[in-house]
Motif scaffolding. Sequence first.
Motif, PDB file in Angstrom:
ATOM      1  N   GLY A 143      45.395  36.763  36.077  1.00 38.59           N
ATOM      2  CA  GLY A 143      46.477  37.287  35.064  1.00 38.59           C
ATOM      3  C   GLY A 143      46.153  36.655  33.573  1.00 38.59           C
ATOM      4  O   GLY A 143      46.019  37.684  32.501  1.00 38.59           O
ATOM      5  N   LEU A 144      45.936  35.402  33.467  1.00 41.69           N
ATOM      6  CA  LEU A 144      45.802  34.966  31.970  1.00 41.69           C
ATOM      7  C   LEU A 144      44.235  35.304  31.454  1.00 41.69           C
ATOM      8  O   LEU A 144      44.314  35.605  30.170  1.00 41.69           O
ATOM      9  N   TYR A 145      43.258  35.154  32.571  1.00 38.65           N
ATOM     10  CA  TYR A 145      42.072  35.268  31.905  1.00 38.65           C
ATOM     11  C   TYR A 145      41.944  36.761  31.496  1.00 38.65           C
ATOM     12  O   TYR A 145      41.163  37.143  30.403  1.00 38.65           O
ATOM     13  N   ALA A 146      42.320  37.803  32.161  1.00 37.86           N
ATOM     14  CA  ALA A 146      42.569  39.297  31.866  1.00 37.86           C
ATOM     15  C   ALA A 146      42.917  39.248  30.580  1.00 37.86           C
ATOM     16  O   ALA A 146      42.769  39.958  29.371  1.00 37.86           O
ATOM     17  N   MET A 147      44.186  38.572  30.246  1.00 34.46           N
ATOM     18  CA  MET A 147      45.056  38.590  29.145  1.00 34.46           C
ATOM     19  C   MET A 147      44.152  38.222  27.987  1.00 34.46           C
ATOM     20  O   MET A 147      44.114  38.755  26.881  1.00 34.46           O
ATOM     21  N   SER A 148      43.607  36.963  28.150  1.00 32.29           N
ATOM     22  CA  SER A 148      43.004  36.326  27.012  1.00 32.29           C
ATOM     23  C   SER A 148      41.495  36.808  26.525  1.00 32.29           C
ATOM     24  O   SER A 148      41.132  36.778  25.530  1.00 32.29           O
ATOM     25  N   ARG A 149      40.708  37.114  27.554  1.00 35.81           N
ATOM     26  CA  ARG A 149      39.282  37.402  27.650  1.00 35.81           C
ATOM     27  C   ARG A 149      39.283  38.949  27.432  1.00 35.81           C
ATOM     28  O   ARG A 149      38.632  39.218  26.540  1.00 35.81           O
ATOM     29  N   PHE A 150      39.940  39.741  28.305  1.00 35.77           N
ATOM     30  CA  PHE A 150      39.516  41.108  28.210  1.00 35.77           C
ATOM     31  C   PHE A 150      40.637  41.774  27.399  1.00 35.77           C
ATOM     32  O   PHE A 150      40.522  43.133  27.217  1.00 35.77           O
ATOM     33  N   ASN A 151      41.679  41.285  27.094  1.00 30.06           N
ATOM     34  CA  ASN A 151      42.793  41.922  26.336  1.00 30.06           C
ATOM     35  C   ASN A 151      43.480  43.013  27.264  1.00 30.06           C
ATOM     36  O   ASN A 151      43.812  43.874  26.829  1.00 30.06           O
ATOM     37  N   LYS A 152      43.473  42.810  28.530  1.00 28.68           N
ATOM     38  CA  LYS A 152      44.015  43.623  29.486  1.00 28.68           C
ATOM     39  C   LYS A 152      45.192  42.978  30.181  1.00 28.68           C
ATOM     40  O   LYS A 152      45.134  41.810  30.483  1.00 28.68           O
ATOM     41  N   GLY A 153      46.309  43.781  30.503  1.00 27.16           N
ATOM     42  CA  GLY A 153      47.567  42.865  31.234  1.00 27.16           C
ATOM     43  C   GLY A 153      47.535  43.435  32.581  1.00 27.16           C
ATOM     44  O   GLY A 153      47.699  44.783  32.711  1.00 27.16           O
ATOM     45  N   LEU A 154      47.423  42.701  33.635  1.00 25.98           N
ATOM     46  CA  LEU A 154      47.561  43.117  34.963  1.00 25.98           C
ATOM     47  C   LEU A 154      49.050  43.023  35.265  1.00 25.98           C
ATOM     48  O   LEU A 154      49.897  42.291  34.727  1.00 25.98           O
ATOM     49  N   ASN A 155      49.509  43.617  36.270  1.00 30.60           N
ATOM     50  CA  ASN A 155      50.781  43.809  36.458  1.00 30.60           C
ATOM     51  C   ASN A 155      50.964  42.578  37.687  1.00 30.60           C
ATOM     52  O   ASN A 155      50.797  43.098  38.780  1.00 30.60           O
ATOM     53  N   TYR A 156      51.619  41.626  37.246  1.00 34.16           N
ATOM     54  CA  TYR A 156      51.764  40.566  38.401  1.00 34.16           C
ATOM     55  C   TYR A 156      53.395  40.510  38.778  1.00 34.16           C
ATOM     56  O   TYR A 156      53.978  39.593  39.471  1.00 34.16           O
ATOM     57  N   GLU A 157      54.139  41.537  38.667  1.00 33.77           N
ATOM     58  CA  GLU A 157      55.545  41.524  39.019  1.00 33.77           C
ATOM     59  C   GLU A 157      55.347  41.235  40.484  1.00 33.77           C
ATOM     60  O   GLU A 157      54.471  41.705  41.225  1.00 33.77           O
ATOM     61  N   ILE A 158      56.479  40.620  41.025  1.00 34.23           N
ATOM     62  CA  ILE A 158      56.254  40.045  42.413  1.00 34.23           C
ATOM     63  C   ILE A 158      56.187  41.274  43.389  1.00 34.23           C
ATOM     64  O   ILE A 158      55.746  40.990  44.630  1.00 34.23           O
ATOM     65  N   ALA A 159      56.707  42.501  43.078  1.00 31.69           N
ATOM     66  CA  ALA A 159      56.714  43.455  44.000  1.00 31.69           C
ATOM     67  C   ALA A 159      55.235  44.138  44.102  1.00 31.69           C
ATOM     68  O   ALA A 159      54.984  45.257  44.821  1.00 31.69           O
ATOM     69  N   ASN A 160      54.419  43.687  43.319  1.00 29.62           N
ATOM     70  CA  ASN A 160      53.206  44.682  43.017  1.00 29.62           C
ATOM     71  C   ASN A 160      51.951  43.866  43.729  1.00 29.62           C
ATOM     72  O   ASN A 160      50.811  43.979  43.249  1.00 29.62           O
ATOM     73  N   GLY A 161      52.095  42.867  44.618  1.00 29.72           N
ATOM     74  CA  GLY A 161      51.134  42.308  45.480  1.00 29.72           C
ATOM     75  C   GLY A 161      51.048  41.567  46.684  1.00 29.72           C
ATOM     76  O   GLY A 161      52.082  41.524  47.138  1.00 29.72           O
ATOM     77  N   THR A 162      50.030  41.158  47.107  1.00 28.31           N
ATOM     78  CA  THR A 162      49.877  40.491  48.266  1.00 28.31           C
ATOM     79  C   THR A 162      49.011  39.277  48.414  1.00 28.31           C
ATOM     80  O   THR A 162      47.822  39.476  47.508  1.00 28.31           O
ATOM     81  N   ILE A 163      49.507  38.276  49.031  1.00 29.11           N
ATOM     82  CA  ILE A 163      48.762  36.907  49.337  1.00 29.11           C
ATOM     83  C   ILE A 163      47.461  37.576  50.181  1.00 29.11           C
ATOM     84  O   ILE A 163      47.901  37.798  51.399  1.00 29.11           O
TER      85      ILE A 163
END
Length: 260
Positions: free
Chosen positions: A82-102
């Motif tokens: 999440g932070l790498y995409a934000m800082s390197r790609f200037n793109k925001g992944l949606n890491y809201e808790i309802a949007n993912g799986t371990i």
Amino acid sequence: MKPHATATWLDDQEMQALAAEYRLTWEPSTDRTFSMPFTDLLDPSKSLNYLQGVSSIFETDSETATVSLFAKRYAYLILASGLYAMSRFNKGLNYEIANGTIESSYQGEAWLPKARLTNWQTTSPEADQRGVWRDQVIEQMFAGNLAKVWQSLSKATRVSRSVLWENTAIYVYWLYENKFAEGATPEEKQRVEEDFHYLIRDAPAHLFGESRNPLKQFNTPKRATAVSDTPIRVRKTCCFYYLAADDPEDYCPTCPKLKH
């Protein structure tokens, strides 16, 4: 109101970089025993049952150690990509808790779970709107996910939220100080430095779902100590790693229990 972001997507090269280095995957794991939606961590019965199983991986009977060690892995799989995409790609992944799986995953014998998202659409900031956009990305990751999980786990197991937040903070420091600038352009390096500075100094507490910024709270000066010639940040809390170690005196080098 001027829009602060536009809808975008990761390209193949970006996705490959996040998958190779930062524990993001688009494939469900074949090991469903230790794979589950992020939201299950908010259900006390589901999370405690899950942690009881995970304790066998960590080879410890200590609930405290299990929660802390799991929290380290969970924090990493949320923050690294999440932070790498934000800082390197200037793109925001949606890491809201309802949007993912371990997604359970192993490297050799080491259990290193990955994150798989449901909605893969990303956002990119409009011109002169990066600060507003960045706040939204940070808030989704921290207040919208980690803070909720830490509060739930702390309530269910009585492990202090301070321990869980310091486990989180150490990865943010390490990623920005040691990983994120590798192979970066001058523009990307500047963005990495600016984002790191903002996260650990200026980001308001509400982005983290807390009454104060936990990354700033644990950002102590690095210093050489009696157990480390290389300057280190001595932790304020113990992560309880030693409770799962073969040697009960095997503390992390930054542990406050050591005589620094």
